[in-house]
Design a protein around this motif. Structure first.
Motif, PDB file in Angstrom:
ATOM      1  N   VAL A  15       0.842  -1.185   0.000  1.00 49.84           N
ATOM      2  CA  VAL A  15       0.000   0.000   0.000  1.00 49.84           C
ATOM      3  C   VAL A  15       0.881   1.240   0.000  1.00 49.84           C
ATOM      4  O   VAL A  15       1.983   1.245   0.562  1.00 49.84           O
ATOM      5  CB  VAL A  15      -0.955   0.021   1.211  1.00 49.84           C
ATOM      6  N   ALA A  16       0.397   2.293  -0.631  1.00 52.28           N
ATOM      7  CA  ALA A  16       1.194   3.507  -0.780  1.00 52.28           C
ATOM      8  C   ALA A  16       0.271   4.661  -1.135  1.00 52.28           C
ATOM      9  O   ALA A  16      -0.942   4.488  -1.294  1.00 52.28           O
ATOM     10  CB  ALA A  16       2.247   3.317  -1.866  1.00 52.28           C
ATOM     11  N   GLU A  17       0.852   5.843  -1.239  1.00 55.43           N
ATOM     12  CA  GLU A  17       0.139   7.006  -1.753  1.00 55.43           C
ATOM     13  C   GLU A  17       0.669   7.287  -3.147  1.00 55.43           C
ATOM     14  O   GLU A  17       1.879   7.464  -3.332  1.00 55.43           O
ATOM     15  CB  GLU A  17       0.331   8.209  -0.832  1.00 55.43           C
ATOM     16  N   LEU A  18      -0.217   7.295  -4.126  1.00 55.94           N
ATOM     17  CA  LEU A  18       0.182   7.418  -5.531  1.00 55.94           C
ATOM     18  C   LEU A  18      -0.258   8.766  -6.084  1.00 55.94           C
ATOM     19  O   LEU A  18      -1.462   9.046  -6.137  1.00 55.94           O
ATOM     20  CB  LEU A  18      -0.443   6.286  -6.358  1.00 55.94           C
ATOM     21  N   PRO A  19       0.654   9.607  -6.501  1.00 57.18           N
ATOM     22  CA  PRO A  19       0.296  10.926  -7.035  1.00 57.18           C
ATOM     23  C   PRO A  19      -0.207  10.849  -8.472  1.00 57.18           C
ATOM     24  O   PRO A  19       0.396  10.187  -9.328  1.00 57.18           O
ATOM     25  CB  PRO A  19       1.618  11.696  -6.967  1.00 57.18           C
ATOM     26  N   GLY A  20      -1.335  11.496  -8.733  1.00 58.66           N
ATOM     27  CA  GLY A  20      -1.835  11.656 -10.090  1.00 58.66           C
ATOM     28  C   GLY A  20      -2.140  10.375 -10.826  1.00 58.66           C
ATOM     29  O   GLY A  20      -2.009  10.295 -12.042  1.00 58.66           O
ATOM     30  N   GLU A  21      -2.555   9.335 -10.094  1.00 55.97           N
ATOM     31  CA  GLU A  21      -2.780   8.056 -10.730  1.00 55.97           C
ATOM     32  C   GLU A  21      -4.184   7.997 -11.364  1.00 55.97           C
ATOM     33  O   GLU A  21      -5.131   8.599 -10.859  1.00 55.97           O
ATOM     34  CB  GLU A  21      -2.650   6.926  -9.705  1.00 55.97           C
ATOM     35  N   PRO A  22      -4.329   7.292 -12.468  1.00 57.28           N
ATOM     36  CA  PRO A  22      -5.662   7.141 -13.063  1.00 57.28           C
ATOM     37  C   PRO A  22      -6.467   6.094 -12.319  1.00 57.28           C
ATOM     38  O   PRO A  22      -5.914   5.208 -11.668  1.00 57.28           O
ATOM     39  CB  PRO A  22      -5.338   6.657 -14.485  1.00 57.28           C
ATOM     40  N   ARG A  23      -7.774   6.209 -12.415  1.00 56.14           N
ATOM     41  CA  ARG A  23      -8.647   5.199 -11.819  1.00 56.14           C
ATOM     42  C   ARG A  23      -9.113   4.229 -12.890  1.00 56.14           C
ATOM     43  O   ARG A  23      -9.425   4.628 -13.997  1.00 56.14           O
ATOM     44  CB  ARG A  23      -9.842   5.868 -11.133  1.00 56.14           C
ATOM     45  N   HIS A  24      -9.177   2.956 -12.503  1.00 59.62           N
ATOM     46  CA  HIS A  24      -9.529   1.910 -13.453  1.00 59.62           C
ATOM     47  C   HIS A  24     -10.861   1.242 -13.135  1.00 59.62           C
ATOM     48  O   HIS A  24     -11.283   0.351 -13.867  1.00 59.62           O
ATOM     49  CB  HIS A  24      -8.447   0.827 -13.466  1.00 59.62           C
ATOM     50  N   TYR A  25     -11.518   1.656 -12.061  1.00 57.98           N
ATOM     51  CA  TYR A  25     -12.682   0.922 -11.575  1.00 57.98           C
ATOM     52  C   TYR A  25     -13.901   1.832 -11.418  1.00 57.98           C
ATOM     53  O   TYR A  25     -14.631   1.765 -10.428  1.00 57.98           O
ATOM     54  CB  TYR A  25     -12.350   0.243 -10.242  1.00 57.98           C
ATOM     55  N   GLY A  26     -14.131   2.692 -12.373  1.00 61.73           N
ATOM     56  CA  GLY A  26     -15.250   3.619 -12.270  1.00 61.73           C
ATOM     57  C   GLY A  26     -15.020   4.630 -11.174  1.00 61.73           C
ATOM     58  O   GLY A  26     -13.934   5.196 -11.042  1.00 61.73           O
ATOM     59  N   ALA A  27     -16.053   4.829 -10.336  1.00 63.22           N
ATOM     60  CA  ALA A  27     -15.951   5.809  -9.255  1.00 63.22           C
ATOM     61  C   ALA A  27     -15.293   5.240  -8.006  1.00 63.22           C
ATOM     62  O   ALA A  27     -15.096   5.967  -7.033  1.00 63.22           O
ATOM     63  CB  ALA A  27     -17.335   6.351  -8.914  1.00 63.22           C
ATOM     64  N   CYS A  28     -14.965   3.964  -8.017  1.00 64.09           N
ATOM     65  CA  CYS A  28     -14.333   3.355  -6.843  1.00 64.09           C
ATOM     66  C   CYS A  28     -12.943   3.959  -6.636  1.00 64.09           C
ATOM     67  O   CYS A  28     -12.098   3.933  -7.538  1.00 64.09           O
ATOM     68  CB  CYS A  28     -14.220   1.848  -7.029  1.00 64.09           C
TER      69      CYS A  28
END
Length: 244
Positions: free
Chosen positions: A152-165
């Motif tokens: 687990v981490a904090e990811l800057p500016g990452e895209p989402r792949h699971y809709g609004a989840c």
């Protein structure tokens, strides 16, 4: 005050080193039955950990309740699976049965095996860790699979792949970022596994989990969940029950 609460919480880890406790005396398969029947037992409690999706008693996900859309596996995205918050490889991959196998890990055809399957068979402490209810939560199957054993981490500016989840994966770096609303839950699970079983955490991880604990305080549901686990397993997560 926040820093004081963190210090008191971590003091529990430092003052009470890992011991052989009366942890689960049941298997992972039995643990899943306890979760279904005794922990997440009512309709308003049956929500997936990462996305907050409602799911039925038959473990079928209602994606309309959380605006989750599958990234790749729609079939697996329809069902709930039981996820180790701290992955099994994190607390098992350094054990001899995982790395080298064991004389007891031989198939009926004489083929040896190692890894999780072997540890589950011959290592009593691994069996306890794998079945520990404090480290198990319901997750949408696709997310459970995609998370794999990523840290687990904090990811800057990452895209989402699971809709609004609010669940992000960096597949290139083997990292996962959870929603802010459950980061404290995750931190307290990691601290529990460290203090109970001697699992190592790096200094950067400890600093991140300290921050997550403060930002996402213990909820009423965490306390109730802990109480129910005590009734079944006989042990509490002190990082939840004590409130740090």
């Amino acid at each position: 005050m926040a820093l004081l609460r963190i210090s008191l919480g971590l003091l529990i880890v430092w003052l009470f080193p890992p011991t052989t406790l009366a942890e689960p005396d049941f298997s992972f398969s039995t643990a899943k039955k306890h979760l279904e029947r005794s922990i997440y037992r009512s309709s308003d409690e049956r929500k997936s950990f990462y996305c907050g999706c409602n799911y039925s008693q038959e473990k079928q996900v209602d994606s309309t309740t959380c605006s989750y859309t599958p990234r790749k596996s729609a079939k697996r995205g329809k069902r709930i699976e039981w996820e180790h918050v701290v992955p099994a490889s994190r607390f098992g991959s350094w054990r001899t049965c995982w790395t080298d196998g064991d004389p007891g890990c031989v198939t009926s055809k004489g083929k040896t095996y190692k890894g999780r399957r072997c540890c589950r068979k011959v290592d009593p402490q691994f069996k306890m860790m794998e079945a520990d209810l404090h480290n198990l939560v319901p997750a949408v199957g696709e997310l459970n699979g995609d998370r794999s054993n990523y840290r687990v981490a904090e990811l800057p500016g990452e895209p989402r792949h699971y809709g609004a989840c609010d669940f992000e994966i960096d597949f290139a770096k083997d990292l996962m970022e959870p929603a802010e609303a459950i980061r404290g839950d995750i931190a307290r699970a990691y601290f529990y596994m460290r203090s109970t079983y001697g699992m190592n955490l790096s200094d950067p991880e400890i600093q991140m989990f300290e921050k997550w604990h403060v930002a996402d305080p213990i909820s009423a549901w965490e306390l109730e969940r802990d109480r129910r686990i005590v009734e079944i397993q006989g042990t509490t997560n002190p990082f939840v029950a004590s409130g740090f």
